[in-house]
Design an enzyme around this catalytic site. Structure first.
Site, PDB file in Angstrom:
ATOM      1  N   HIS A   1       0.821  -1.210   0.000  1.00 22.17           N
ATOM      2  CA  HIS A   1       0.000   0.000   0.000  1.00 22.17           C
ATOM      3  C   HIS A   1       0.856   1.262   0.000  1.00 22.17           C
ATOM      4  O   HIS A   1       0.471   2.282  -0.580  1.00 22.17           O
ATOM      5  CB  HIS A   1      -0.919  -0.007   1.222  1.00 22.17           C
ATOM      6  CG  HIS A   1      -1.680   1.264   1.389  1.00 22.17           C
ATOM      7  ND1 HIS A   1      -1.305   2.242   2.285  1.00 22.17           N
ATOM      8  CD2 HIS A   1      -2.780   1.740   0.755  1.00 22.17           C
ATOM      9  CE1 HIS A   1      -2.155   3.246   2.219  1.00 22.17           C
ATOM     10  NE2 HIS A   1      -3.061   2.982   1.302  1.00 22.17           N
TER      11      HIS A   1
ATOM     12  N   GLU B   1       1.291   2.638  -3.351  1.00 20.14           N
ATOM     13  CA  GLU B   1       0.139   3.343  -3.909  1.00 20.14           C
ATOM     14  C   GLU B   1       0.321   4.847  -3.734  1.00 20.14           C
ATOM     15  O   GLU B   1      -0.180   5.644  -4.534  1.00 20.14           O
ATOM     16  CB  GLU B   1      -1.129   2.858  -3.207  1.00 20.14           C
ATOM     17  CG  GLU B   1      -2.418   3.451  -3.749  1.00 20.14           C
ATOM     18  CD  GLU B   1      -3.623   3.004  -2.964  1.00 20.14           C
ATOM     19  OE1 GLU B   1      -4.514   3.842  -2.729  1.00 20.14           O
ATOM     20  OE2 GLU B   1      -3.680   1.817  -2.562  1.00 20.14           O
ATOM     21  N   HIS B   2       1.048   5.250  -2.709  1.00 19.60           N
ATOM     22  CA  HIS B   2       1.359   6.659  -2.460  1.00 19.60           C
ATOM     23  C   HIS B   2       2.667   7.073  -3.145  1.00 19.60           C
ATOM     24  O   HIS B   2       2.739   8.125  -3.795  1.00 19.60           O
ATOM     25  CB  HIS B   2       1.469   6.908  -0.957  1.00 19.60           C
ATOM     26  CG  HIS B   2       0.177   6.784  -0.220  1.00 19.60           C
ATOM     27  ND1 HIS B   2      -0.450   7.860   0.366  1.00 19.60           N
ATOM     28  CD2 HIS B   2      -0.616   5.715   0.032  1.00 19.60           C
ATOM     29  CE1 HIS B   2      -1.567   7.466   0.955  1.00 19.60           C
ATOM     30  NE2 HIS B   2      -1.686   6.161   0.765  1.00 19.60           N
TER      31      HIS B   2
ATOM     32  N   GLU C   1      -4.318   8.168   7.338  1.00 21.85           N
ATOM     33  CA  GLU C   1      -5.343   7.416   6.615  1.00 21.85           C
ATOM     34  C   GLU C   1      -5.817   6.218   7.444  1.00 21.85           C
ATOM     35  O   GLU C   1      -7.011   5.926   7.527  1.00 21.85           O
ATOM     36  CB  GLU C   1      -4.781   6.932   5.279  1.00 21.85           C
ATOM     37  CG  GLU C   1      -5.748   6.098   4.447  1.00 21.85           C
ATOM     38  CD  GLU C   1      -5.105   5.570   3.181  1.00 21.85           C
ATOM     39  OE1 GLU C   1      -5.688   4.631   2.584  1.00 21.85           O
ATOM     40  OE2 GLU C   1      -4.019   6.055   2.776  1.00 21.85           O
TER      41      GLU C   1
END
Length: 459
Positions: free
Chosen positions: A74, A77-78, A154
């Site tokens: 993940h 993803e950033h 997040e």
């Protein structure tokens, strides 16, 4: 007009590598190819509008992270938006937006994907941008620290501040005894904090390669438009030695379990029960299609068995249903959920659901329920043809986990061939009398002495 060198050079490749369209194609009618470096390509021509969805899928997700390093998949993803030498940080999305497009990304346990929706004549632009960051990403320590804080925030907002999300995370961790599906896709907070620059760079170098990726393009193009550009931009990238994924197996579930979360923010209690189930690629795979029909029988709208009986007729539940998805590299789950109607307790609703599960096991489903479920499922497949992004997601997910575009095309026929005996056999294979996990979401416990809220939720 002079034919570009790369177009002439790959005419033979186009002829040899494109899978011939099946004359009996039922769903999306895809064309498939493989680039010279092993990158897979799937194209669906949809001429209804001069736009495309361009997606690159990587065959790596949260389940591929090293033990103790959750959150790496993940994290990218950033980080993939943080720039290269050619496209500095922040400019990727800005360039897409200036050209009238939108872009985003998502991560799962099984894969990571990046996409752009844009005018068809901008196909070369987005390929140039996406292929650049496939191998040339700058992993600046300052950018990594900035995104680490963004990810932790997040996690706080989407999981830690939401009782239902916290319960789901705890239930996943309790349910899977060995398989990494028990780890949250976003990662555990303490492990996110501890990820080093070397961890992050190593993950990128290990998995981000053309031979570990799938390109899906849907829209106002065909393979003749896509393949030469794909070979120019993606095919020029070198092959990397990508490790074989670990063949994770889940041991038999023999003991029932219960996970309970109390929180002061809970206003609507809920109950769920899940069972380990096969998927398209794991376990008794012959049951994957019958289980999809079963889930539709149980939870396919207001006339489904669980909603119509528990909510409409008995009025014991405010909501009730089931879930199942076969699209995973590892094991799937078949689950049931219910929330009590006003004036009813969670125990009332849970007991009613348990009774329905017992009835289903005892009596099975009916021929009429199976027929109507199949009609609803095949109608939904027909409607899916209109969504460019939906097509790209369906095909991309299938090919990335190891299935084929032809499997997707054959789905309506395989669903239509499911029989009542197969549904009942699959149901009894999964709904055993041991190994289930129950989850309960409840308001915070109250003190009988002072009436103050206490318990395990936020203070």
């Amino acid at each position: 007009m002079r034919i570009p060198v790369y177009l002439a050079a790959f005419t033979a490749l186009l002829v040899l590598s494109i899978t011939v369209r099946d004359a009996d194609a039922r769903v999306f009618d895809p064309e498939t190819a493989t680039l010279s470096n092993g990158m897979q390509v799937v194209v669906v021509s949809k001429r209804s509008a001069p736009v495309i969805t361009h997606m690159v899928w990587y065959k790596v997700g949260a389940m591929d992270e090293p033990q103790g390093k959750s959150g790496l998949a993940h994290f990218f993803e950033h980080l993939m938006f943080k720039g290269t030498e050619k496209v500095p940080a922040g400019q990727f999305s800005e360039i897409v937006a200036k050209n009238g497009g939108q872009d985003n990304a998502f991560t799962s346990s099984d894969y990571t994907a990046y996409y752009q929706a844009i005018a068809a004549d901008r196909l070369e632009l987005v390929m140039k941008l996406e292929s650049d960051r496939m191998r040339n990403l700058k992993l600046d320590p300052k950018e990594i620290e900035t995104e680490r804080q963004v990810i932790l925030e997040e996690r706080r907002s989407r999981t830690e501040n939401r009782p239902g999300a916290r319960l789901a995370e705890q239930a996943d961790a309790a349910f899977f005894m060995n398989h990494p599906y028990g780890r949250p896709v976003i990662g555990w907070a303490h492990e996110i904090r501890d990820l080093t620059h070397d961890d992050i760079k190593g993950f990128y170098d290990r998995w981000y390669a053309p031979n570990n990726a799938v390109l899906v393009v849907v829209g106002d193009v065909d393979m003749a438009d896509v393949l030469p550009l794909a070979e120019k931009y993606y095919g020029s990238l070198p092959v990397r030695d990508v490790p074989d994924p670990v063949a994770w197996r889940e041991p038999p579930h023999q003991a029932d379990g219960t996970v309970v979360l109390h929180d002061r923010d809970v206003t609507q209690p809920s109950w769920s029960k899940r069972y380990l189930a096969p998927s398209y690629l794991y376990g008794a795979t012959e049951y994957a299609y019958p289980l999809q029909v079963l889930a539709e029988v149980l939870s396919g709208g207001s006339t489904s068995r669980l909603y119509s009986s528990l909510v409409v007729q008995d009025k014991v539940a405010a909501s009730a249903g089931a879930w199942y998805s076969a699209d995973s590299r590892g094991p799937a789950t078949l689950g049931f959920y219910v929330s009590p109607a006003p004036g009813k307790s969670l125990d009332d609703a849970a007991s009613a659901m348990e009774a329905k599960i017992a009835d289903i096991l005892s009596d099975g489903v009916t021929e009429d329920e199976v027929e109507r479920a199949i009609v609803r499922l095949t109608d939904a497949a027909e409607l899916a043809k209109d969504s460019f992004q939906g097509i790209a997601r369906t095909l991309g997910a299938a090919v990335t986990i190891g299935r084929s575009a032809q499997d997707v095309e054959a789905w309506p026929d395989r669903i239509a061939a499911v029989t009542i005996d197969q549904v009942n056999e699959a149901m009894r294979h999964v709904l055993t009398d041991q190994g289930a996990l129950v989850s309960k979401l409840l308001p915070a416990e109250t003190s009988t002495q002072e009436g103050e809220t206490t318990g395990k939720g936020k203070s």
